[in-house]
Enzyme design. Structure first.
Site, PDB file in Angstrom:
ATOM      1  N   TYR A 142       0.819  -1.213   0.000  1.00  0.00           N
ATOM      2  CA  TYR A 142       0.000   0.000   0.000  1.00  0.00           C
ATOM      3  C   TYR A 142       0.857   1.269   0.000  1.00  0.00           C
ATOM      4  CZ  TYR A 142      -4.671  -1.983   0.829  1.00  0.00           C
ATOM      5  OH  TYR A 142      -5.865  -2.618   0.704  1.00  0.00           O
ATOM      6  N   LYS A 192       3.339 -15.217   1.929  1.00  0.00           N
ATOM      7  CA  LYS A 192       3.506 -15.936   0.654  1.00  0.00           C
ATOM      8  C   LYS A 192       5.009 -16.208   0.508  1.00  0.00           C
ATOM      9  CE  LYS A 192       1.946 -17.582  -3.280  1.00  0.00           C
ATOM     10  NZ  LYS A 192       1.160 -18.829  -3.338  1.00  0.00           N
ATOM     11  N   ASP A 224      -2.679 -18.240   0.153  1.00  0.00           N
ATOM     12  CA  ASP A 224      -3.678 -18.915  -0.692  1.00  0.00           C
ATOM     13  C   ASP A 224      -4.353 -20.041   0.080  1.00  0.00           C
ATOM     14  OD1 ASP A 224      -1.216 -20.202  -0.714  1.00  0.00           O
ATOM     15  OD2 ASP A 224      -1.289 -20.771  -2.830  1.00  0.00           O
ATOM     16  N   ASP A 252     -12.098  -9.428   4.345  1.00  0.00           N
ATOM     17  CA  ASP A 252     -13.374  -9.430   3.605  1.00  0.00           C
ATOM     18  C   ASP A 252     -13.917 -10.853   3.486  1.00  0.00           C
ATOM     19  OD1 ASP A 252     -13.240  -6.643   3.103  1.00  0.00           O
ATOM     20  OD2 ASP A 252     -14.143  -6.934   1.118  1.00  0.00           O
TER      21      ASP A 252
HETATM   22  C1  IPM Z   1     -10.337  -1.457   4.156  1.00  0.00           C
HETATM   23  C2  IPM Z   1     -10.623  -0.786   2.834  1.00  0.00           C
HETATM   24  C3  IPM Z   1      -9.464   0.158   2.523  1.00  0.00           C
HETATM   25  C4  IPM Z   1      -8.201  -0.652   2.422  1.00  0.00           C
HETATM   26  C5  IPM Z   1      -9.674   1.026   1.253  1.00  0.00           C
HETATM   27  C6  IPM Z   1     -10.966   1.800   1.304  1.00  0.00           C
HETATM   28  C7  IPM Z   1      -8.505   1.959   1.037  1.00  0.00           C
HETATM   29  O1  IPM Z   1     -10.807  -1.725   1.846  1.00  0.00           O
HETATM   30  O2  IPM Z   1     -10.190  -0.744   5.169  1.00  0.00           O
HETATM   31  O3  IPM Z   1     -10.282  -2.683   4.198  1.00  0.00           O
HETATM   32  O4  IPM Z   1      -7.907  -1.245   1.370  1.00  0.00           O
HETATM   33  O5  IPM Z   1      -7.467  -0.700   3.418  1.00  0.00           O
HETATM   34 MN    MN Z   2     -10.866  -3.812   2.565  1.00  0.00          MN
END
Ligand code: IPM
Ligand code: MN
Length: 365
Positions: A142, A192, A224, A252
């Site tokens: 990031y 990984k 994975d 997620d």
């Molecule tokens: C999260 C979100 C953020 C991330 C985005 C909105 C930048 O997806 O907090 O998980 O990728 O960290």
């Molecule tokens: Mn996210």
């Protein structure tokens, strides 16, 4: 009464709706535990861009750093998707995380037994799941440099850099080991390492640090495989520690164990600073309709009480209120499955129930 200040950044989409509920609950609970909460709000993300031509102002960043405790809604939306990278709402969020230095992002994946039917997975697979994902938040791909888009003889290309240093890995892993001691004593580090140099550095650094924690059981898993294991047998995990992008994706996936992404709170901590935000996004498709599930924001407020205000009892009270609401069968649209004994409710009904619960249930003298 003790006075405490926090900054609230409602953000975009459903952000303002869900943070409004969280702030009401937070103020009510804090006052019961002898703390008067004062809230300063600032526009953030796309909403801020509309007003100031930038997704976050310097004043807001300064105020967040000064106040040290920030509750955030959500950012982003199709309206701002075509902006330059540094003007996008997401850029504001990354900048805020970086400037606050909140390198450890705690994402608890708790399955409420009464919601087991709302998940797409079988109840027997998910019941009893209690995972804490500790995601590194201010490094990795990031933030790595170089990072650019260019052109190779008419073939455009782009570069991102995944970099991790030993100190970066060890400070976030330390958080994972410490919290594992308060839970079931297990840490699974996800990387990984069969392919990436940065992951081999990650693993080596975690192994070195683990010498200080002989009482914690450390395991390693490739990302994975982990993605598959989290769906196959989530109960095998206690604390998971991983890099920024892997943690983003895994959290997620793990959210679906709980029935809805709308249930997941998060706490980002580093030094004395704390940033609290739901894991879900701004859901522009349902924004402004009053139907959003505010529980992730409310649960984030509970984490704010726990980690920043050190009001554990207040945190528990908020979590009890959420439990109770779900046990009563109240479900926002994201969770509603027509199950007998459940009722479809909107954001205001959730807010009314929670406030009433925290006002009327007993508070220790
Ligand atoms: C999260 C979100 C953020 C991330 C985005 C909105 C930048 O997806 O907090 O998980 O990728 O960290
Ligand atoms: Mn996210």
């Amino acid at each position: 009464m003790k006075k405490t200040k926090i900054v609230v950044l409602p953000g975009d989409g459903i952000g303002p709706e869900v943070t409004a509920v969280a702030v009401d609950v937070l103020k009510t609970v804090c006052s019961q535990f002898g703390t008067e909460l004062s809230v300063k709000e600032f526009p953030f993300g796309g909403t801020c861009y509309e007003q100031y031509g930038t997704p976050v102002t310097e004043e807001t960043l300064e105020e967040c750093k000064k106040t040290k405790v920030v509750l955030l809604g959500a950012v982003g939306g199709p309206k701002w998707d075509d902006l330059n990278a540094d003007q996008r709402p997401e850029a504001a969020l990354l900048k805020l995380r970086k400037e606050l230095g909140v390198y450890a992002n705690l994402r608890p994946i708790t399955v409420y037994p009464v919601l087991a039917g709302s998940s797409t997975l079988k109840p027997e697979v998910i019941k009893g799941t209690d995972i804490l994902i500790v995601r590194e938040l201010t490094g990795g791909i990031y933030f790595g440099r170089p990072r650019f888009t260019s052109d190779d003889n008419g073939d455009p290309f782009a570069v991102d850099t995944m970099k991790y240093s030993r100190s970066e890995v060890q400070r976030v892993s330390k958080v994972a080991f410490e919290v594992a001691r308060l839970r079931n004593g297990k840490v699974c580090s996800v990387d990984k390492a069969n392919v990436l140099e940065s992951s081999r550095m990650w693993r080596k650094s975690v192994v070195e640090l683990a010498e200080d924690y002989p009482d914690v059981e450390l395991s390693h898993m490739l990302v994975d495989n982990c993605t598959m294991q989290i769906i196959r047998d989530p109960k095998q995990f206690d604390v998971m520690v991983t890099g920024n992008m892997f943690g983003d994706i895994l959290s997620d996936a793990a959210s679906m164990l709980t029935g809805s992404l709308g249930m997941l709170p998060s706490a980002s901590i580093g030094g004395d600073n704390g940033l609290y935000e739901p894991v879900h996004g701004s859901a522009p498709d349902i924004a402004g309709q009053g139907v959003a599930n505010p529980l992730a924001a409310v649960a984030s407020a509970a984490l704010l009480c726990r980690y920043s205000l050190k009001l554990e009892e207040a945190a528990k009270k908020i979590e009890e209120a959420i439990q109770s609401l779900l046990s009563e069968g109240m479900r926002t649209a994201d969770l509603y499955t027509h199950e007998p004994g459940t009722k479809l409710v909107n954001t205001d009904e959730v807010a009314d129930y929670l406030i009433n619960f925290v006002q009327t249930s007993k508070v220790p003298a």
